[in-house]
Design an enzyme around this catalytic site. Structure first.
Site, mmCIF file in Angstrom:
data_model
loop_
_atom_site.group_PDB
_atom_site.id
_atom_site.type_symbol
_atom_site.label_atom_id
_atom_site.label_comp_id
_atom_site.label_asym_id
_atom_site.label_seq_id
_atom_site.Cartn_x
_atom_site.Cartn_y
_atom_site.Cartn_z
ATOM 1 N N SER A 1 0.847 -1.189 0.000
ATOM 2 C CA SER A 1 0.000 0.000 0.000
ATOM 3 C C SER A 1 0.890 1.249 0.000
ATOM 4 C CB SER A 1 -0.951 -0.039 1.192
ATOM 5 O OG SER A 1 -1.967 0.920 1.047
ATOM 6 N N ASP B 1 -9.781 -3.771 -5.223
ATOM 7 C CA ASP B 1 -9.133 -2.981 -4.173
ATOM 8 C C ASP B 1 -9.868 -1.657 -3.964
ATOM 9 O OD1 ASP B 1 -7.338 -1.508 -2.521
ATOM 10 O OD2 ASP B 1 -5.676 -2.718 -3.255
ATOM 11 N N HIS C 1 -8.040 -4.924 -1.200
ATOM 12 C CA HIS C 1 -6.807 -4.389 -0.626
ATOM 13 C C HIS C 1 -6.121 -5.363 0.320
ATOM 14 C CE1 HIS C 1 -4.187 -0.952 -0.108
ATOM 15 N NE2 HIS C 1 -4.219 -1.093 1.206
#
Length: 703
Positions: free
Chosen positions: A555, A640, A675
């Site tokens: 991320s 995501d 995610h």
């Protein structure tokens, strides 16, 4: 939309169809130049088209990359499966958490052997009472490629359950209700919520947040009456400023329902009495620049953790009848060397979670005497945290503990006698012994003289001769501290001679608020240089070498990976970049994307030239150049909700076109996840096994 030319030609045909080929040929994404002009600067994005989620051409490209990945990784497919079985074999499949007491019941979760998801349970009055199953996620998630319980909350009369579920991995939760006496679900299902629900004291009114389906920001609070049509729900509050997000809570005392509004640098708390659900929300203290605060209630006072005139936070109290700053009384002052992270209130004790020199500490203060003491943990690098403590009138603190060598543990601590009782240490199967492993706390010196803490773990017998492989991890954004914690999966690295290092770089909050401030906005590059300076130090100290050092981040940590491979590709054998945020400028200029406007205080607003230029100077996608890059594995999820799949997809496409080396560059897209990757405790192991197999392929490790 004009139909595009099919991509499944040339290299794609080789990647998808030539299973017997000796050499895999990577996909080549079509170049479709798009001019992006801002503040007098024009950028050309050849792969902007990959953000068209519904375009079959995009899906074909992602599937072709997956096929190429499978072909390249075929030589270690057996090893990947072995790693999966090895990691899974360390898990005690039939397991349950330590029960905690709340409103007359003991709550816990448990897993059945072979089951992917938890079962949420409770027992009335005693841990020996008959079990009542609240939710069985295995039943609810059966047949679904993705399933996750968001939040759940029991009503004050213990008879009703509100819970939320996500079946797509976009974190758009559907809110459901269950009658715990009959076991039946209520007919209403409320979509697109934030996942949390808070009961009022009347056992029929529920408050919940609703998300914007485009930006995914929770921006409205609604009030729902159980059994009624959700279309008739009352709008209680709407946040007009899209740099703010919101959370709901119920005070530990159960007296108040709270709406916490927060951006990166400021917050606001609104509240009403749980016994008066149709009342008006009161503002505790109006939002103001550079002021973050949190509120808890006990007795006739509110307790406030605030950074007003105190960067590392302090604790104040104020009467419930007067929340103005003029009424605030300081209980715990600001300290330059201690970051006040959280608090827990008891009838006779105040417990603080504090961070000093990067490590978490727990302090206990007697309300009456004022005497204070700290718990002693006896390891150089560890994580200790306040756990679930729902009751005021108890001398017992529940906390959790872990380190790089100690599995997750749950303790009860008697605040009167200072006695610790270990309730559970997570069992690790397969002959694990913590004394076989060594943890260290060392410091690298950054170019500007700042000392950067590094937590290291390895197996006894590890030689610091510069030949050993090492996996170096960091995050370094949002003030999120990376705490040293045990990982059963990581043993598969340590047992094969790896060392593992966590670099506590600026941008996190390990060393206090200034540590965070020094790694954001116009000082963001400190995060990247801290990481590479740690790499240089670890190489210099012969923990590893450029031929055996791997870097990992996900991320915002994926942004870190993208930046360091542009800056110092020569330091790494390979890089693992998970759901990487790599197209910083384009993303932050698109206010329709999730988490964009709410993060201007983190990265800067690129509509302003100063920030635009600075972000452009480090944005990984914009700074790819014709040079050799390390071997790279990039992973993403089609759904995501935080870093859209097209950022890593574009990044890989551009890297393929520009890099000058013959090192591996792989993109793997989970077509059913978001995610956090796959849902379920066993499905997610595949993700880890895949990463380890990639490193082992590069090192020639065959078993």
């Amino acid at each position: 939309m004009k139909k595009s030319t099919p991509l499944l030609v040339g290299a794609y045909a080789v990647a998808l169809g030539a299973a017997q080929a000796q050499t895999a040929v990577p996909p080549v994404a079509a170049i479709k130049p798009k001019q992006l002009t801002m503040l007098g600067n024009t950028r050309t994005d050849n792969y902007y088209w990959l953000n068209e989620r519904s375009n079959p051409e995009v899906i074909s490209y992602l599937e072709a990359e997956n096929a190429y990945f499978d072909q390249v990784m075929a030589p270690v497919k057996g090893l990947e499966e072995k790693l999966y079985a090895e990691i899974k074999g360390r898990i005690q499949e039939k397991d349950e958490s330590v029960p905690y007491r709340d409103n007359g019941y003991y709550y816990y979760t448990r897993f059945e052997e072979g089951a992917e998801y938890p079962i949420y349970c409770r027992k009335k009055g005693s841990v020996k009472a008959p079990e009542e199953v609240l939710l069985n996620a295995n039943v609810l998630g059966k047949g679904k490629p993705y399933y996750q319980i968001g939040g759940w909350e029991v009503s004050d009369n213990n008879q009703l359950l509100a819970f939320s579920e996500d079946t797509v991995s976009r974190r758009l939760y559907t809110l459901r209700f269950k009658d715990l006496k009959t076991g039946k679900l209520y007919p209403e299902a409320i979509p697109n919520t934030g996942g949390e629900a808070v009961w009022a004291a009347d056992n029929k009114t529920v408050f919940y947040t609703r998300k914007d389906v485009t930006t995914l920001l929770p921006y409205q609070v609604y009030r729902h009456t159980l059994g009624s049509d959700p279309k008739q729900d009352a709008l209680v509050y709407e946040e007009k400023d899209n740099t703010y997000s919101m959370d709901l809570s119920r005070s530990k005392s159960r007296k108040y329902i709270g709406v916490q509004l927060h951006s990166t640098l400021s917050s606001e708390f609104r509240y009403l009495e749980a016994a008066n659900p149709t009342g008006e929300l009161k503002v505790f203290w109006p939002r103001e620049k550079d002021h973050l605060y949190e509120v808890e209630h006990m007795g006739d006072k509110f307790y406030v953790r605030t950074n007003w005139q105190s960067p590392n936070y302090r604790l104040v109290e104020t009467p419930i009848t007067n929340t103005a700053k003029s009424a605030w009384k300081e209980l715990v002052p600001h300290r330059k060397d201690v970051f006040l992270e959280n608090m827990e209130l008891f009838r006779n004790y105040l417990v603080l979670g504090e961070r000093k020199e990067g490590l978490l500490q727990l302090s206990v203060r007697d309300w009456k005497s004022g005497k204070q003491h700290y718990l002693n943990f006896g390891e150089p690098a560890y994580t200790a945290a306040i756990s679930v403590n729902r009751e005021f009138d108890t001398p017992v603190l529940r906390y959790t503990y872990t380190s790089l060598t100690t599995p997750a543990s749950t303790y009860d601590y008697d605040m009167v006698t200072h006695k610790k009782t270990l309730l559970k240490e997570q069992k690790v199967l397969g002959g694990f012994k913590k004394e076989d492993y060594v943890t260290e706390r060392i410091y690298a010196t950054a170019a500007d003289g700042t000392r950067i803490p590094i937590s290291v773990v390895y197996k006894k017998g590890f030689k610091k001769d510069g030949k050993a492989p090492m996996l170096q991890y960091a995050y370094g954004s949002y003030g999120i501290s990376t705490n040293p914690a045990f990982s059963p999966a990581r043993l598969s690295l340590l047992n094969r001679g790896f060392a593992f290092a966590i670099c506590h770089i600026r941008g996190g909050q390990e060393m206090g608020r200034e540590w965070y401030e020094a790694g954001k906005l116009l000082r963001k590059k400190n995060t990247f240089t801290d990481f590479t300076d740690c790499s240089k130090y670890l190489i210099q100290q012969k923990y590893t070498s450029p031929a055996t050092l791997f870097a990992q981040g996900g991320s915002a940590g994926g942004l870190l990976m993208g930046a360091v491979v542009n800056m110092h590709p020569e330091l790494y054998k390979g890089v693992l970049a998970g759901v990487p945020f790599v197209d910083v400028v384009t993303t932050m200029l698109d206010a329709s994307l999730p988490l964009t406007t709410s993060e201007y205080d983190e990265w800067g607003n690129p509509n302003q030239k100063e920030y635009y230029d600075y972000m452009l100077s480090y944005s990984p996608y914009d700074n790819i150049k014709a040079q050799a890059y390390p071997n790279m594995l990039v992973t993403t999820g089609l759904h995501d909700s935080q870093v859209q799949y097209f950022e890593p997809a574009k990044w890989v496409a551009k890297l393929r076109a520009m890099k000058t080396d013959k090192n591996l560059l792989l993109l793997h897209t989970d077509m059913a996840a978001g995610h956090g990757g796959a849902s379920g405790r066993f499905k997610s192991i595949h993700d880890v096994a895949r990463q380890y197999a990639f490193m082992f392929l590069l090192l020639g490790i065959k078993a």
